[in-house]
Every structure is written in C-alpha cells, then in structure tokens.
Write a protein that holds these residues in place. Sequence first.
Motif: not given
Length: 226
Positions: A79-84
């Motif tokens: 799993s990977r955390p991704v944000g803007i």
Amino acid sequence: MKKLIHLKIKTIFVATAIAAMPLVASPAMAATAVQSFKGGTSFTHNGIGETVGFTFSTSDDLLVTQLGWYAPNGILVSSRPVGIWNSGGTLLGSTTVSAGAPDGTGFRYATTTPISLFAGQQYFIGGRDTQADGDRYISSVSDLVMGPSITFLGSARNSGSGFTFPNLIDVTTTNGRFGANFQYTVQSGAVPEPATWALMIGGFGLAGAMLRRRRAGRPCARSTRA
C-alpha cells in the motif's frame, strides 16, 4: 386554427429547450493527469523515506476524485500513501492506494475525498515508497503526455522526512517521478457549441415570428354605438 398555432409554438419551444439541455445536464468525464510516457529510469524503493512526485498547474478548475500509484509489473505489492499539496505546503487531500492489480492503465487508484484545484494555481502530488518489495516508480521519462487542463512543471520530492510536502523541485531529474498520479473532472461551465447556439436562436426567432403573424392577422375591433 388558434389551437394549431399554439401547438406549433409550443413544439418549437420544447425542441429548443431539449437542444439546450446538454449544456447543463451532461456529466463530466474523468481524465487522467499522467496519460503516457516512454523510457525513464526505474527505482525499486527509496530507503530514506522520501515522498516523490511532481508539480503541476491547471488551466481549469478541477475536482480530483482518485489518487494512484504506478504498478508496471501488473500488481502493486504494498500500500502507498498519496496526496496533493498546494504551493504553500498545505495537504489538500490524501488516500492510501491499497495493494493489488492496476486499473488497466499501469496505475492502481483509490477513491479520495474530492479535492478542488483552481485554474492558474501550482500544486504538488507525491507518494511515499520505502519498501524493497518490487514496487517501482519511474523518473526522467521521455514523450510525457499530460491530460487536458494539466501542465507539468517539474519533478518534486522532500528531504526524506516521511509522507510530507514534496517541496524540492528537482531540475536534474527531468520529467517527473511516477509514482503518483490522479484522475479528475473539469468543473468549468459548459460552453455551447456553435450549432446549438444557431438552433436556439433560430427556434426562438421562428416562435417570435409566428406570434407576430398571429397578432397581425387578428381583425380590428369595431366600435358600436347606440
């Protein structure tokens, strides 16, 4: 005769209204920010915990609905955390992209609480990749194609402080770190097609002409005196 004229006028108004309906009722279609690229250097993991991605601007108001991570080998192992983030470093929204197969585009996506992006503003997208599990990201690609409304501005990363604002724009690593991606819809108002404008104007003009003709054809009332 009067009933027939009224029926024709109503028919014209209804047809014109139906022609105008797509201007307000058509749902926006989702687009992908990073649409395609070639080549590049493949990285399997980053042991110091950097958040990597890219910076971009938009030419329209957008609504981000999905965040994703690259899965070129047919599956995302971890799993990977991704944000803007905005240009001031405020995290506007994030999600965790779970392990599994990509969604048909080389990226695996997860739904996020909708993120509003505004025309003319600069933003940063990034995700964290720290495990030596076979998951990869690509940097220094060629033939990069971005989606409509998106302008690529450069590669981005942080200084190895976990999942935080990737504020360092890397001029030596060209054409991004992918990594992260997102899907969005354009929020700007619909612009009528020229053919639709012509139909609307013609329809209302014809209806007006029929009303004027009907009024002109009425007999003048005669006064009666005792």
